[in-house]
Design an enzyme around this catalytic site. Structure first.
Site, PDB file in Angstrom:
ATOM      1  N   ASP A  66       0.886  -1.714   0.014  1.00 50.31           N
ATOM      2  CA  ASP A  66       0.142   0.255   0.190  1.00 50.31           C
ATOM      3  C   ASP A  66       0.871   0.975   0.471  1.00 50.31           C
ATOM      4  OD1 ASP A  66      -2.678  -1.566  -0.255  1.00 50.31           O
ATOM      5  OD2 ASP A  66      -3.285  -0.962   1.781  1.00 50.31           O
ATOM      6  N   CYS A  89      -3.892  -6.226  -3.283  1.00 48.20           N
ATOM      7  CA  CYS A  89      -3.170  -7.006  -3.281  1.00 48.20           C
ATOM      8  C   CYS A  89      -3.295  -8.737  -3.484  1.00 48.20           C
ATOM      9  CB  CYS A  89      -2.656  -7.366  -1.009  1.00 48.20           C
ATOM     10  SG  CYS A  89      -4.020  -5.686  -0.039  1.00 48.20           S
ATOM     11  N   HIS A 127      -0.910 -13.558   1.829  1.00 47.49           N
ATOM     12  CA  HIS A 127      -2.437 -13.161   0.827  1.00 47.49           C
ATOM     13  C   HIS A 127      -2.862 -14.066  -0.327  1.00 47.49           C
ATOM     14  CE1 HIS A 127      -5.104  -9.993   0.802  1.00 47.49           C
ATOM     15  NE2 HIS A 127      -5.782 -10.880   1.473  1.00 47.49           N
ATOM     16  N   LYS A 169      -5.812   3.514  -4.408  1.00 50.83           N
ATOM     17  CA  LYS A 169      -5.807   2.170  -3.868  1.00 50.83           C
ATOM     18  C   LYS A 169      -7.363   1.597  -4.147  1.00 50.83           C
ATOM     19  CE  LYS A 169      -6.041  -1.666   0.023  1.00 50.83           C
ATOM     20  NZ  LYS A 169      -5.829  -2.250   0.674  1.00 50.83           N
TER      21      LYS A 169
END
Length: 532
Positions: free
Chosen positions: A19, A56, A112, A279
């Site tokens: 981020d 992500c 993730h 984002k």
């Protein structure tokens, strides 16, 4: 070996920040000091036409497979902690390929990419060792994460077991750096090494050790101040990693790649100014990233690369640097860009599919007619072909957030440059080279270019696999798993499981058509409605 004439294949060090906004590095004009990143980038090659995905999981999946999301079924949102979903097991991963080529492979940080069954875990996907977290975010000190009320657990792993002995309240950025130092201290520099360091920073929650906050007392906005402190700590961590590479004899034969995984989130302190959006959106602010390569092995050090580079390109580039093999029948979406970066040659890449997300809420004004019968412009998608970028559907939050916005005490008082999206709009066209801030929509002026890019979208779409976005599984609750987030699918009845999951998937698909899971909100990398 002498720098410039290394006998062995290079050590590959990939550092992925989480981020970090486009402006959030000193050399892009940030008020946050990042002396290490500035120096490494200045002595290396800055990538100033470099793209990742807006959130992500997608960026990570494309790095690890070299494929677009439409080719892995991960085109929608992220993998949530309670979902029985992970990076499809039939993809040969980057660490697997490097391991085949004789590399030691270590991962430190945020995974993730799913963990609902044992085979999804990093150590089963090509990493010799893994130390880090499985989820998209969590507390930086306790390594604890609540996905929703009553769905809470510990999320720090050593290989495939919870790392309870590290439950000492250490800040993750520093803890991960210590682990990297330990790996380098015990590894023989004559054996090639792949080290993937996926820091949790600077993702929310905004937590930083107090001493880093000292430098930023002048920043009035508390989120921005904390974010600045987190970024300073990350910059120092990268300095310590570089130092360890030098101390233990790796540096002269190392290639260090630094990248953010997506644009910054202004509500959580990040800044993408002067780019548009944030984002979670397909505006440049969501997908144009901070990136550079630093290495004594680069031929043209101290240069800027303005050629088109995408996060899928690292896979073939690193496998080829490792002298590994990519199977003939594997269709990669990435290109080997080493000579582009090292020698300043033209990039082999002419286009990027930013994404096609068939289950994101449709744009009310979109239609086949608006897409000249070539494409339904209600569908969220974005594509880049040379200088041109086309967006359709609902591209997400579209403001420009100037640095002054952070001087106020919160997002409610921001003076953003607002663009009221004129009703009836579902297609945008920009010349990104001439207009990197996406201020002048050219879709009305160049219908021929719009048609051409819609055709390209439609071609990409013909190769897409179905989206995998299964409903949550109550068995994922950490309380059923000793208080730890971790694999919950038991492997005992493998055959039955396979049939069942196939049938379930069919059922889920028919359900999903009626009701998309995700509301129109920006998907965050942490889940649940709360800002974690």
């Amino acid at each position: 070996p002498e720098p410039g004439a290394p006998a062995a294949r290079p050590h590959l060090i990939f550092i992925l920040a989480d981020d970090q906004g486009f402006r959030d590095v000193g050399y892009h004009g940030s008020e946050v000091r990042t002396p290490t990143l500035d120096r490494l980038a200045a002595e290396g090659v800055k990538l100033e036409n470099y793209y990742v995905q807006p959130i992500c999981t997608p960026s990570r999946s494309q790095l690890i497979t070299g494929k677009y999301q439409i080719h892995t079924g991960l085109q929608h949102s992220i993998i949530r902690p309670t979902q029985p979903n992970c990076l499809p097991l039939d993809n040969a991963t980057l660490p697997q390929k490097l391991k085949e080529a004789g590399y030691a492979t270590h991962m430190v940080g945020k995974w993730h990419l799913g963990f609902y069954r044992q085979e999804c875990m990093p150590t089963r996907r090509g990493f010799d060792t893994f130390f880090g977290s499985l989820l998209g975010s969590g507390d930086y000190y306790t390594h604890y994460k609540c996905d929703s009320p009553g769905m809470c657990g510990y999320d720090l792993y050593e290989n495939d077991h919870a790392a309870w002995d590290h439950d000492s309240g250490m800040y993750s950025t520093q803890m991960y750096t210590q682990r990297v130092q330990k790996i380098l201290a015990s590894h023989d520099p004559r054996k090639p090494l792949f080290l993937y360091i996926a820091y949790q920073a600077v993702h929310s929650p905004l937590q930083a050790p107090g001493r880093y906050l000292e430098h930023y007392r002048s920043i009035a906005n508390i989120n921005r101040r904390r974010y600045a402190a987190m970024l300073s700590c990350l910059d120092e961590a990268v300095s310590n990693v570089t130092l360890a590479l030098k101390t233990h004899g790796f540096y002269n034969n190392s290639i260090i790649i630094y990248s953010s995984d997506n644009g910054g989130q202004p509500t959580a302190g990040g800044s993408n100014w002067p780019l548009r959006g944030s984002k979670g959106t397909y505006w440049e602010g969501g997908i144009r990233a901070v990136g550079f390569v630093h290495s004594p092995l680069l031929k043209n050090r101290g240069t800027v690369c303005r050629e088109l580079v995408h996060i899928t390109d690292w896979y073939p580039t690193l496998v080829s640097l490792a002298e590994g093999q990519i199977d003939e029948d594997v269709q990669l979406d990435g290109y080997d860009i080493w000579e582009t970066i090292s020698e300043g040659l033209r990039s082999p890449r002419v286009d990027i599919l930013h994404n096609i997300d068939p289950i994101y809420p449709r744009a009310r004004n979109g239609s086949w007619a608006a897409g000249y019968g070539i494409w339904n412009t209600a569908v969220q998608s974005a594509v880049r072909v040379q200088h041109w970028k086309l967006l359709t559907g609902n591209p997400g939050y579209s403001d420009w957030v100037p640095p002054q916005a952070f001087s106020n005490l919160g997002p409610s008082r921001w003076h953003n440059e607002r663009v009221t999206l004129s009703t009836g709009k579902s297609v945008w066209l920009f010349n990104i080279t001439a207009d990197p801030y996406e201020r002048v929509d050219l879709s009305g002026r160049y219908p021929g270019v719009v048609r051409q890019l819609l055709r390209r979208l439609s071609q990409f779409n013909r190769t897409a696999v179905p989206v995998r976005y299964p409903p949550r599984d109550p068995r994922s609750n950490p309380q059923l798993n000793g208080g730890v987030w971790g694999p919950w699918y038991k492997q005992d009845s493998k055959k039955k499981q396979a049939h069942k999951s196939k049938a379930e998937r069919k059922q889920k698909k028919s359900k999903r058509k009626k009701k998309p899971q995700d509301t129109g909100s920006v998907p965050r990398c942490h889940s649940g409605a709360h800002r974690g």
